[in-house]
Design a protein around this motif. Structure first.
Motif, PDB file in Angstrom:
ATOM      1  N   ARG A  19       9.538  -9.609  31.450  1.00 49.39           N
ATOM      2  CA  ARG A  19      10.516 -10.338  30.631  1.00 49.39           C
ATOM      3  C   ARG A  19      10.030 -11.738  30.228  1.00 49.39           C
ATOM      4  N   PRO A  20       9.432 -12.533  31.132  1.00 46.15           N
ATOM      5  CA  PRO A  20       8.938 -13.857  30.703  1.00 46.15           C
ATOM      6  C   PRO A  20       7.926 -13.766  29.565  1.00 46.15           C
ATOM      7  N   GLU A  21       7.069 -12.773  29.625  1.00 43.41           N
ATOM      8  CA  GLU A  21       6.072 -12.592  28.558  1.00 43.41           C
ATOM      9  C   GLU A  21       6.746 -12.205  27.242  1.00 43.41           C
ATOM     10  N   ILE A  22       7.788 -11.362  27.347  1.00 43.77           N
ATOM     11  CA  ILE A  22       8.537 -10.941  26.162  1.00 43.77           C
ATOM     12  C   ILE A  22       9.160 -12.160  25.470  1.00 43.77           C
ATOM     13  N   LEU A  23       9.772 -13.018  26.273  1.00 45.33           N
ATOM     14  CA  LEU A  23      10.401 -14.215  25.723  1.00 45.33           C
ATOM     15  C   LEU A  23       9.369 -15.169  25.140  1.00 45.33           C
ATOM     16  N   ASP A  24       8.237 -15.285  25.800  1.00 42.95           N
ATOM     17  CA  ASP A  24       7.172 -16.153  25.310  1.00 42.95           C
ATOM     18  C   ASP A  24       6.650 -15.660  23.966  1.00 42.95           C
ATOM     19  N   ARG A  25       6.466 -14.340  23.838  1.00 44.66           N
ATOM     20  CA  ARG A  25       5.994 -13.787  22.569  1.00 44.66           C
ATOM     21  C   ARG A  25       7.027 -14.010  21.462  1.00 44.66           C
ATOM     22  N   ALA A  26       8.305 -13.918  21.821  1.00 40.50           N
ATOM     23  CA  ALA A  26       9.356 -14.144  20.827  1.00 40.50           C
ATOM     24  C   ALA A  26       9.295 -15.580  20.308  1.00 40.50           C
ATOM     25  N   LEU A 199      23.147 -10.112   4.796  1.00 38.94           N
ATOM     26  CA  LEU A 199      22.294  -9.489   5.801  1.00 38.94           C
ATOM     27  C   LEU A 199      21.945 -10.440   6.938  1.00 38.94           C
ATOM     28  N   VAL A 200      21.893  -9.896   8.152  1.00 34.58           N
ATOM     29  CA  VAL A 200      21.302 -10.586   9.294  1.00 34.58           C
ATOM     30  C   VAL A 200      20.274  -9.653   9.918  1.00 34.58           C
ATOM     31  N   LEU A 201      19.309 -10.234  10.613  1.00 32.69           N
ATOM     32  CA  LEU A 201      18.229  -9.439  11.195  1.00 32.69           C
ATOM     33  C   LEU A 201      18.461  -9.200  12.686  1.00 32.69           C
ATOM     34  N   GLU A 202      17.930  -8.101  13.180  1.00 35.64           N
ATOM     35  CA  GLU A 202      18.095  -7.735  14.588  1.00 35.64           C
ATOM     36  C   GLU A 202      16.980  -6.777  14.990  1.00 35.64           C
ATOM     37  N   THR A 203      16.790  -6.626  16.305  1.00 32.51           N
ATOM     38  CA  THR A 203      15.831  -5.627  16.786  1.00 32.51           C
ATOM     39  C   THR A 203      16.506  -4.454  17.479  1.00 32.51           C
ATOM     40  N   ASP A 204      17.612  -4.699  18.179  1.00 31.22           N
ATOM     41  CA  ASP A 204      18.226  -3.720  19.087  1.00 31.22           C
ATOM     42  C   ASP A 204      17.257  -3.354  20.201  1.00 31.22           C
ATOM     43  N   ALA A 205      16.342  -4.269  20.533  1.00 34.19           N
ATOM     44  CA  ALA A 205      15.405  -4.036  21.624  1.00 34.19           C
ATOM     45  C   ALA A 205      16.167  -3.650  22.899  1.00 34.19           C
ATOM     46  N   PRO A 206      15.645  -2.642  23.617  1.00 37.00           N
ATOM     47  CA  PRO A 206      14.327  -1.998  23.528  1.00 37.00           C
ATOM     48  C   PRO A 206      14.259  -0.794  22.588  1.00 37.00           C
ATOM     49  N   TYR A 207      15.272  -0.606  21.744  1.00 38.40           N
ATOM     50  CA  TYR A 207      15.339   0.582  20.885  1.00 38.40           C
ATOM     51  C   TYR A 207      14.851   0.286  19.469  1.00 38.40           C
ATOM     52  N   LEU A 208      14.530   1.373  18.738  1.00 37.35           N
ATOM     53  CA  LEU A 208      14.287   1.326  17.296  1.00 37.35           C
ATOM     54  C   LEU A 208      13.201   0.341  16.880  1.00 37.35           C
ATOM     55  N   ALA A 209      12.070   0.408  17.552  1.00 37.61           N
ATOM     56  CA  ALA A 209      10.950  -0.467  17.189  1.00 37.61           C
ATOM     57  C   ALA A 209      10.484  -0.170  15.762  1.00 37.61           C
ATOM     58  N   GLY A 215       8.568   4.340  18.134  1.00 35.20           N
ATOM     59  CA  GLY A 215       8.433   5.233  19.279  1.00 35.20           C
ATOM     60  C   GLY A 215       8.092   4.508  20.564  1.00 35.20           C
ATOM     61  N   LYS A 216       7.741   3.221  20.456  1.00 37.49           N
ATOM     62  CA  LYS A 216       7.427   2.420  21.631  1.00 37.49           C
ATOM     63  C   LYS A 216       8.612   1.504  21.960  1.00 37.49           C
ATOM     64  N   ARG A 217       8.513   0.787  23.047  1.00 41.29           N
ATOM     65  CA  ARG A 217       9.558  -0.157  23.421  1.00 41.29           C
ATOM     66  C   ARG A 217       9.607  -1.300  22.415  1.00 41.29           C
ATOM     67  N   ASN A 218      10.776  -1.574  21.916  1.00 45.56           N
ATOM     68  CA  ASN A 218      10.941  -2.661  20.953  1.00 45.56           C
ATOM     69  C   ASN A 218      11.095  -3.991  21.690  1.00 45.56           C
ATOM     70  N   GLU A 219      10.781  -5.093  21.010  1.00 46.41           N
ATOM     71  CA  GLU A 219      10.987  -6.420  21.572  1.00 46.41           C
ATOM     72  C   GLU A 219      11.244  -7.397  20.434  1.00 46.41           C
ATOM     73  N   SER A 220      11.779  -8.551  20.779  1.00 47.62           N
ATOM     74  CA  SER A 220      12.254  -9.489  19.756  1.00 47.62           C
ATOM     75  C   SER A 220      11.139 -10.010  18.850  1.00 47.62           C
ATOM     76  N   SER A 221       9.920 -10.131  19.359  1.00 42.93           N
ATOM     77  CA  SER A 221       8.836 -10.641  18.521  1.00 42.93           C
ATOM     78  C   SER A 221       8.532  -9.716  17.348  1.00 42.93           C
ATOM     79  N   TYR A 222       8.917  -8.447  17.464  1.00 39.53           N
ATOM     80  CA  TYR A 222       8.672  -7.482  16.385  1.00 39.53           C
ATOM     81  C   TYR A 222       9.586  -7.713  15.188  1.00 39.53           C
ATOM     82  N   LEU A 223      10.521  -8.641  15.309  1.00 40.52           N
ATOM     83  CA  LEU A 223      11.424  -8.926  14.196  1.00 40.52           C
ATOM     84  C   LEU A 223      10.653  -9.409  12.965  1.00 40.52           C
ATOM     85  N   THR A 224       9.468  -9.943  13.179  1.00 38.85           N
ATOM     86  CA  THR A 224       8.653 -10.404  12.052  1.00 38.85           C
ATOM     87  C   THR A 224       8.313  -9.255  11.108  1.00 38.85           C
ATOM     88  N   HIS A 225       8.179  -8.047  11.651  1.00 38.65           N
ATOM     89  CA  HIS A 225       7.856  -6.881  10.820  1.00 38.65           C
ATOM     90  C   HIS A 225       9.045  -6.478   9.950  1.00 38.65           C
TER      91      HIS A 225
END
Length: 255
Positions: A19-26, A199-209, A215-225
């Motif tokens: 989790r700390p790494e996930i937040l850092d990447r975000a 519109l607002v943006l979201e990830t629904d992490a860990p779903y819907l990457a 197909g992989k675990r989603n995370e907040s940093s992927y919002l850039t895509h």
């Protein structure tokens, strides 16, 4: 102004090992805020702990997810009411209707949805709606309560242009995430016709990457895509997407 992930379950057990790494990447990806929707009492403690550890970055909602509604849902609602009586939350969520997995507690889902909307109106906060295989029904419930004060977002929007317009006419935003990037998903054709103001943006992490992580675990940093895909669709800059969607999120959630 940075990105705002308006819907992420980063307190999920799927993030317990990093989790700390996930937040850092975000943060490094340019996110300013991550909003945490509740599920039920089995995860409230983890969610609130994550918020307490990251008070300027992670902000909690409080509510009962429709997939957690069962015969004892009154107990869960009481817990939610007690939480609201003790502190403030940015929204009631995620709440709504899910007719995809199980219809056993359909009546109870409607009951819980109505009750939690009333709670949001009482505390003057928005709602984050989960609507799966139930867009028309969810729109109708919102319409019954909308007297000018109700606001919120249809999280993980996946409806038609007509449904999108009904939601917008009710004063609601559409939450857009990784599904926008899916090939042949169809959401891109709908969103092409919807103004960025809604519109607002979201990830629904860990779903819907999003692609390329589908197909992989989603995370907040992927919002850039998601932001990049939306920029491509709207033929504008990513910065314009970030500025407008984050402004929308600030206006909706009072950030």
């Amino acid at each position: 102004m940075g990105l705002i992930d308006t819907h992420a379950h980063l307190y999920s057990k799927q993030f317990n090992n990093d989790r700390p790494e996930i937040l850092d990447r975000a943060r490094k990806a340019g996110l300013d805020k991550i909003l945490l929707p509740a599920i039920d009492s089995s995860t409230h403690e983890a969610m609130l702990e994550l918020e307490e550890q990251n008070p300027d970055f992670c902000l909690s909602m409080m509510g009962l997810h429709p997939c957690s509604v069962n015969a004892d849902f009154e107990k869960e609602l009481k817990i939610i009411e007690d939480h609201f009586a003790s502190r403030t939350f940015i929204a009631v969520g995620e709440i709504g209707l899910d007719f995809y997995w199980d219809l056993t507690f359909k009546e109870q889902q409607f009951n819980a949805f109505h009750r939690q909307i009333e709670l949001a109106l009482q505390y003057r906060v928005p709602i984050a709606i989960h609507s799966r295989n139930a867009n028309d029904e969810s729109i109708q419930v919102v319409r019954e309560h909308q007297k000018g004060d109700l606001k919120g977002v249809f999280h993980c929007f996946s409806g038609t242009v007509e449904q999108a317009q009904q939601m917008i006419d009710l004063g609601f935003y559409l939450g857009i995430g990784g599904v926008l990037t899916f090939k042949n998903g169809g959401l891109d054709k709908v969103i092409e016709q919807i103004d960025l103001d809604h519109l607002v943006l979201e990830t629904d992490a860990p779903y819907l990457a999003p692609i390329p992580f589908r197909g992989k675990r989603n995370e907040s940093s992927y919002l850039t895509h998601v932001a990049q895909k939306l920029a491509d669709l709207k033929q504008t800059s990513v910065q314009k997407i970030i500025e407008q969607t984050s402004l929308n999120a600030q206006n909706l959630f009072g950030l």
